[in-house]
Design a protein around this motif. Structure first.
Motif, PDB file in Angstrom:
ATOM      1  N   ALA A 115       0.827  -1.204   0.000  1.00 11.03           N
ATOM      2  CA  ALA A 115       0.000   0.000   0.000  1.00 11.03           C
ATOM      3  C   ALA A 115       0.860   1.251   0.000  1.00 11.03           C
ATOM      4  CB  ALA A 115      -0.937   0.001   1.208  1.00 11.03           C
ATOM      5  N   ASP A 116       1.958   1.225   0.737  1.00  8.67           N
ATOM      6  CA  ASP A 116       2.902   2.342   0.772  1.00  8.67           C
ATOM      7  C   ASP A 116       3.486   2.572  -0.625  1.00  8.67           C
ATOM      8  OD1 ASP A 116       4.744   4.287   1.562  1.00  8.67           O
ATOM      9  OD2 ASP A 116       6.094   2.874   2.536  1.00  8.67           O
ATOM     10  N   VAL A 117       3.842   1.501  -1.308  1.00  7.88           N
ATOM     11  CA  VAL A 117       4.394   1.621  -2.664  1.00  7.88           C
ATOM     12  C   VAL A 117       3.370   2.256  -3.607  1.00  7.88           C
ATOM     13  CG1 VAL A 117       5.073   0.274  -4.703  1.00  7.88           C
ATOM     14  CG2 VAL A 117       6.103  -0.201  -2.478  1.00  7.88           C
TER      15      VAL A 117
ATOM     16  N   SER B 275     -15.658   9.463  -8.419  1.00 12.64           N
ATOM     17  CA  SER B 275     -16.709   8.488  -8.731  1.00 12.64           C
ATOM     18  C   SER B 275     -18.097   9.108  -8.754  1.00 12.64           C
ATOM     19  CB  SER B 275     -16.676   7.331  -7.725  1.00 12.64           C
ATOM     20  OG  SER B 275     -16.916   7.801  -6.403  1.00 12.64           O
ATOM     21  N   GLY B 276     -18.200  10.440  -8.768  1.00  8.31           N
ATOM     22  CA  GLY B 276     -19.518  11.071  -8.879  1.00  8.31           C
ATOM     23  C   GLY B 276     -19.718  12.294  -8.021  1.00  8.31           C
ATOM     24  N   PRO B 277     -19.900  12.116  -6.705  1.00 12.53           N
ATOM     25  CA  PRO B 277     -20.170  13.269  -5.839  1.00 12.53           C
ATOM     26  C   PRO B 277     -19.041  14.301  -5.878  1.00 12.53           C
ATOM     27  CG  PRO B 277     -20.644  11.217  -4.701  1.00 12.53           C
ATOM     28  CD  PRO B 277     -19.945  10.852  -5.974  1.00 12.53           C
ATOM     29  N   ALA B 278     -19.409  15.553  -5.717  1.00 15.26           N
ATOM     30  CA  ALA B 278     -18.433  16.644  -5.813  1.00 15.26           C
ATOM     31  C   ALA B 278     -17.339  16.515  -4.763  1.00 15.26           C
ATOM     32  CB  ALA B 278     -19.155  17.987  -5.678  1.00 15.26           C
ATOM     33  N   TRP B 279     -17.699  15.990  -3.585  1.00 12.90           N
ATOM     34  CA  TRP B 279     -16.691  15.909  -2.521  1.00 12.90           C
ATOM     35  C   TRP B 279     -15.616  14.849  -2.778  1.00 12.90           C
ATOM     36  CZ3 TRP B 279     -21.934  14.688  -1.463  1.00 12.90           C
ATOM     37  CH2 TRP B 279     -22.221  13.337  -1.312  1.00 12.90           C
ATOM     38  N   LEU B 280     -15.831  14.030  -3.801  1.00 12.92           N
ATOM     39  CA  LEU B 280     -14.829  13.025  -4.152  1.00 12.92           C
ATOM     40  C   LEU B 280     -13.969  13.454  -5.339  1.00 12.92           C
ATOM     41  CD1 LEU B 280     -16.963   9.768  -3.753  1.00 12.92           C
ATOM     42  CD2 LEU B 280     -15.090  10.533  -2.277  1.00 12.92           C
ATOM     43  N   ALA B 281     -14.156  14.677  -5.803  1.00 13.71           N
ATOM     44  CA  ALA B 281     -13.404  15.148  -6.954  1.00 13.71           C
ATOM     45  C   ALA B 281     -11.936  15.378  -6.595  1.00 13.71           C
ATOM     46  CB  ALA B 281     -14.013  16.448  -7.484  1.00 13.71           C
ATOM     47  N   ALA B 282     -11.041  14.928  -7.470  1.00 14.28           N
ATOM     48  CA  ALA B 282      -9.595  15.155  -7.325  1.00 14.28           C
ATOM     49  C   ALA B 282      -9.001  15.163  -8.719  1.00 14.28           C
ATOM     50  CB  ALA B 282      -8.962  14.067  -6.463  1.00 14.28           C
ATOM     51  N   ASN B 283      -8.836  16.351  -9.274  1.00 13.40           N
ATOM     52  CA  ASN B 283      -8.397  16.477 -10.655  1.00 13.40           C
ATOM     53  C   ASN B 283      -7.105  17.277 -10.816  1.00 13.40           C
ATOM     54  OD1 ASN B 283     -10.725  15.124 -12.016  1.00 13.40           O
ATOM     55  ND2 ASN B 283     -11.873  16.768 -11.001  1.00 13.40           N
ATOM     56  N   THR B 284      -6.963  18.342 -10.046  1.00  9.73           N
ATOM     57  CA  THR B 284      -5.755  19.148 -10.166  1.00  9.73           C
ATOM     58  C   THR B 284      -4.626  18.545  -9.346  1.00  9.73           C
ATOM     59  OG1 THR B 284      -6.213  20.563  -8.256  1.00  9.73           O
ATOM     60  CG2 THR B 284      -7.222  21.190 -10.367  1.00  9.73           C
ATOM     61  N   LYS B 285      -3.424  19.023  -9.613  1.00  4.45           N
ATOM     62  CA  LYS B 285      -2.264  18.542  -8.867  1.00  4.45           C
ATOM     63  C   LYS B 285      -2.435  18.785  -7.378  1.00  4.45           C
ATOM     64  CE  LYS B 285       2.776  19.071  -8.510  1.00  4.45           C
ATOM     65  NZ  LYS B 285       3.969  19.758  -9.060  1.00  4.45           N
ATOM     66  N   ASP B 286      -2.893  19.950  -6.990  1.00  8.56           N
ATOM     67  CA  ASP B 286      -3.072  20.272  -5.569  1.00  8.56           C
ATOM     68  C   ASP B 286      -4.145  19.399  -4.935  1.00  8.56           C
ATOM     69  OD1 ASP B 286      -1.094  22.172  -5.690  1.00  8.56           O
ATOM     70  OD2 ASP B 286      -2.463  23.877  -5.848  1.00  8.56           O
ATOM     71  N   GLU B 287      -5.245  19.172  -5.659  1.00  4.08           N
ATOM     72  CA  GLU B 287      -6.325  18.340  -5.117  1.00  4.08           C
ATOM     73  C   GLU B 287      -5.842  16.903  -4.901  1.00  4.08           C
ATOM     74  OE1 GLU B 287     -10.216  20.584  -7.125  1.00  4.08           O
ATOM     75  OE2 GLU B 287      -9.284  18.852  -8.119  1.00  4.08           O
ATOM     76  N   VAL B 288      -5.114  16.380  -5.861  1.00  6.32           N
ATOM     77  CA  VAL B 288      -4.626  15.003  -5.734  1.00  6.32           C
ATOM     78  C   VAL B 288      -3.589  14.903  -4.621  1.00  6.32           C
ATOM     79  CG1 VAL B 288      -3.397  13.129  -6.910  1.00  6.32           C
ATOM     80  CG2 VAL B 288      -5.146  14.442  -8.128  1.00  6.32           C
ATOM     81  N   PHE B 289      -2.744  15.917  -4.486  1.00  2.96           N
ATOM     82  CA  PHE B 289      -1.740  15.897  -3.421  1.00  2.96           C
ATOM     83  C   PHE B 289      -2.407  15.864  -2.043  1.00  2.96           C
ATOM     84  CE2 PHE B 289       1.474  18.303  -0.763  1.00  2.96           C
ATOM     85  CZ  PHE B 289       2.314  17.211  -0.602  1.00  2.96           C
ATOM     86  N   GLU B 290      -3.462  16.635  -1.864  1.00  2.00           N
ATOM     87  CA  GLU B 290      -4.186  16.603  -0.594  1.00  2.00           C
ATOM     88  C   GLU B 290      -4.741  15.209  -0.315  1.00  2.00           C
ATOM     89  OE1 GLU B 290      -4.378  18.985   1.806  1.00  2.00           O
ATOM     90  OE2 GLU B 290      -2.883  19.964   0.516  1.00  2.00           O
ATOM     91  N   ARG B 291      -5.203  14.539  -1.350  1.00  6.60           N
ATOM     92  CA  ARG B 291      -5.716  13.171  -1.188  1.00  6.60           C
ATOM     93  C   ARG B 291      -4.597  12.197  -0.831  1.00  6.60           C
ATOM     94  NH1 ARG B 291     -11.328  12.877  -0.755  1.00  6.60           N
ATOM     95  NH2 ARG B 291     -12.228  14.460  -2.131  1.00  6.60           N
ATOM     96  N   ILE B 292      -3.435  12.385  -1.433  1.00  4.38           N
ATOM     97  CA  ILE B 292      -2.295  11.520  -1.119  1.00  4.38           C
ATOM     98  C   ILE B 292      -1.897  11.701   0.342  1.00  4.38           C
ATOM     99  CG2 ILE B 292       0.174  11.162  -1.548  1.00  4.38           C
ATOM    100  CD1 ILE B 292      -0.441  11.887  -4.520  1.00  4.38           C
ATOM    101  N   LYS B 293      -1.814  12.940   0.787  1.00  4.92           N
ATOM    102  CA  LYS B 293      -1.452  13.203   2.190  1.00  4.92           C
ATOM    103  C   LYS B 293      -2.454  12.551   3.133  1.00  4.92           C
ATOM    104  CE  LYS B 293      -1.101  17.723   1.974  1.00  4.92           C
ATOM    105  NZ  LYS B 293      -0.848  19.098   2.440  1.00  4.92           N
ATOM    106  N   HIS B 294      -3.725  12.704   2.828  1.00  2.56           N
ATOM    107  CA  HIS B 294      -4.755  12.105   3.699  1.00  2.56           C
ATOM    108  C   HIS B 294      -4.648  10.592   3.703  1.00  2.56           C
ATOM    109  CE1 HIS B 294      -8.635  11.171   5.485  1.00  2.56           C
ATOM    110  NE2 HIS B 294      -8.826  10.333   4.474  1.00  2.56           N
ATOM    111  N   GLU B 295      -4.513  10.013   2.515  1.00  2.00           N
ATOM    112  CA  GLU B 295      -4.518   8.553   2.423  1.00  2.00           C
ATOM    113  C   GLU B 295      -3.294   7.954   3.102  1.00  2.00           C
ATOM    114  OE1 GLU B 295      -7.126   5.622   1.626  1.00  2.00           O
ATOM    115  OE2 GLU B 295      -7.388   7.738   1.074  1.00  2.00           O
ATOM    116  N   ARG B 296      -2.139   8.605   2.979  1.00  2.00           N
ATOM    117  CA  ARG B 296      -0.943   8.103   3.665  1.00  2.00           C
ATOM    118  C   ARG B 296      -1.148   8.153   5.178  1.00  2.00           C
ATOM    119  NH1 ARG B 296       3.533   6.812   1.160  1.00  2.00           N
ATOM    120  NH2 ARG B 296       4.801   7.103   3.026  1.00  2.00           N
TER     121      ARG B 296
ATOM    122  N   LEU C 257       3.891   5.718  -5.509  1.00  2.00           N
ATOM    123  CA  LEU C 257       3.761   5.786  -6.962  1.00  2.00           C
ATOM    124  C   LEU C 257       2.749   6.861  -7.346  1.00  2.00           C
ATOM    125  CD1 LEU C 257       4.380   4.767  -9.786  1.00  2.00           C
ATOM    126  CD2 LEU C 257       2.735   2.896  -9.416  1.00  2.00           C
ATOM    127  N   ALA C 258       1.648   6.956  -6.600  1.00  2.00           N
ATOM    128  CA  ALA C 258       0.663   8.009  -6.848  1.00  2.00           C
ATOM    129  C   ALA C 258       1.298   9.388  -6.723  1.00  2.00           C
ATOM    130  CB  ALA C 258      -0.505   7.876  -5.865  1.00  2.00           C
TER     131      ALA C 258
END
Length: 558
Positions: free
Chosen positions: A431-433, A470-491, A437-438
């Protein structure tokens, strides 16, 4: 054994004592080579190497704590270059390096095939790379001592200056390339030994930490494409015997228990409570803000005010939500909080990894009290005690407590000592890998690929968190900053309690964000985390500089 065979200069090279080990009598058989390699691996369990790796979450955003096991002086900004944590990590990592070098110096003398000798050399070099990478992560530029240095001959001359970080990194990568070339994909029944996958994953991590994203991604892709590893389908049992040996574990500290086999690390001792086996100390705890960061099951951000209006702005409301009272004698509950069921329903409606990782108020824990199993409730009240079936914080704080890595009951007789929890502790898992990679993909502008990696982790059976985009607005992650925030949270939520947070926050240049008041879940401030620019690197220990002035200048701010 390593300490004895390292100093053969005190013996006549032509006469080997019958009651002592020496290079002449020891380095002969494969069994000898295995014993020496065991000494290299054993150093990982040292509390100042990786034996208290979980405690480093207290220096990041995930954990809090008190006393030395939680690196309290570092959290509070009161440490210096003579601090025990700073001194001991430096010296014990070099001990691991010295052990690896001894293997490299002597393995050619062992009666083994050339192919096997190359494999053992690669194994020792992987371990040396792991120790040097950790030194570089914490201290930056450090001296390089390779197998050409014979300690018993050159001890008084080991006054090398600090090699630049770039040179240390190149040395580490060279060792890992040898590991990738000669290490096997699997050691069969010999679990825990370094493999091709471990070397490739660690190489990717070294490159990622240097922001070499394309090169790091190539390493992680090879690990993924190998199909040697996969996410374990049960997050809860991943951190219990059985799951801790699964194909998700790329490289882990091996821990065993049972009669006469106390070989583990002190996760239960420092993460467990007085209700845990051996009556433990909970020096290391989950941070309140971290626990609040777990999403709702539908992927929305959690907000206390949605469940308990006024909670966020009022300590009185917090106490009303959490606090119970005990009857005279403190043996049973008199009144539970009126909102107890609503509180439990709220916990149930969160990311399942929260309840798996953390003991939450008014949930149960399988304790071991007075040498017998006891089901204990986490009641938030004055006067709770484990002898009455309650869980309590040893420091009398109202804080969350760890469930992950903490023994339940007596683990069916497997745990005999609170300092040796028989649960393997992953230093690198699949999972860490995927999340590293993300991170690479996101930095390379491949946001769609990054989200796919994150979603694999979120979709693990038993977790089943909704997929990003996957649909709802709160699950959106499209920009670099948005995806980075998701990576930080998920880690944070995926790797909670595994000690990654401190290094993550430093390499993201976000360590200052952890500074400020540390509050328990009732709103009481327990201490303040202090962070300065100097904290991105620990100082070279004063004791080392006294012995070797060539280690100066010290790191910035020290």
């Amino acid at each position: 054994i390593i300490s004895v065979i390292s100093f053969t200069g005190c013996y006549d090279l032509d006469r080997y004592p019958t009651d002592k080990l020496s290079a002449g009598t020891f380095w002969q058989t494969k069994d000898h080579a295995d014993l020496a390699m065991m000494g290299v691996y054993t150093q990982m369990r040292n509390e100042h190497v990786f034996g208290r790796q979980f405690s480093f979450d207290c220096l990041g955003s995930v954990g809090i704590g008190y006393d030395p096991p939680s690196y309290a002086t570092i959290q509070r900004g009161t440490y210096d270059a003579a601090d025990g944590a700073v001194v001991n990590k430096f010296s014990n990592l070099y001990e691991g390096i010295a052990r690896a070098n001894v293997v490299l110096q002597n393995i050619d003398n062992v009666d083994m095939s050339k192919e096997l000798i190359l494999q053992y050399k690669a194994e020792a070099r992987f371990m040396r790379a792991l120790y040097y990478f950790t030194l570089m992560d914490y201290y930056g530029a450090v001296p390089i001592y390779d197998e050409s240095v014979i300690i018993e001959r050159e001890y008084s001359e080991m006054l090398y200056p600090r090699s630049p970080v770039e040179q240390v990194r190149a040395f580490v990568l060279e060792d890992l390339d040898e590991g990738i070339k000669y290490l096997p994909e699997d050691w069969g029944t010999e679990k825990g030994r370094a493999t091709w996958g471990a070397a490739m994953a660690l190489k990717g991590k070294v490159l990622l930490y240097n922001q070499q994203y394309e090169e790091a991604a190539a390493c992680f892709e090879k690990v993924v494409d190998s199909k040697l590893y996969e996410l374990y389908p049960d997050y809860e049992n991943l951190f219990k015997p059985g799951g801790d040996e699964s194909s998700e574990m790329i490289f882990a500290i091996q821990c065993i228990g049972g009669v006469g086999q106390d070989i583990g690390i002190p996760t239960t001792f420092y993460m467990g409570s007085r209700a845990s086996f051996g009556s433990c100390w909970n020096n290391v705890m989950p941070a309140t803000d971290f626990v609040d960061s777990y999403e709702l099951k539908d992927g929305r951000k959690f907000d206390w005010d949605e469940y308990f209006p006024g909670f966020n702005g009022s300590d009185d409301v917090k106490k009303e939500v959490f606090m119970a009272t005990l009857k005279d004698g403190n043996t049973e509950v008199d009144t539970y909080p009126a909102a107890k069921q609503k509180l439990l329903d709220m916990y149930e409606n969160r990311d399942p990894r929260m309840a798996i990782s953390i003991i939450l108020p008014y949930t149960m824990y399988k304790g071991w009290v007075n040498n017998a199993p006891m089901d204990c409730e986490f009641v938030v009240a004055n006067g709770t005690n484990e002898t009455n079936g309650f869980i309590r914080n040893n420091a009398s704080w109202y804080s969350y407590l760890w469930r992950k890595f903490v023994a339940e009951y007596d683990m069916d007789g497997q745990i005999n000592n609170r300092e040796h929890t028989p649960i393997n502790f992953a230093l690198i898992r699949y999972a860490d890998v995927l999340l590293m990679l993300a991170e690479c993909y996101n930095e390379m502008g491949q946001q769609t690929d990054a989200v796919k990696c994150i979603n694999q982790v979120r979709a693990r059976p038993g977790v089943n968190m909704p997929l990003l985009n996957s649909g709802p607005a709160w699950l959106a992650a499209n920009t670099k900053d948005e995806v980075f925030e998701r990576i930080k949270h998920e880690r944070a939520v995926e790797l909670a309690g595994e000690g990654h947070s401190f290094s993550d926050m430093r390499r993201w240049n976000e360590l200052e964000t952890v500074a400020g008041p540390v509050k328990d879940f009732t709103g009481v401030t327990r201490y303040t985390k202090e962070v300065k620019a100097r904290d991105y690197l620990w100082p070279i220990p004063t004791a080392e500089i006294d012995k070797n002035p060539n280690l100066l200048p010290n790191n910035p701010g020290w």
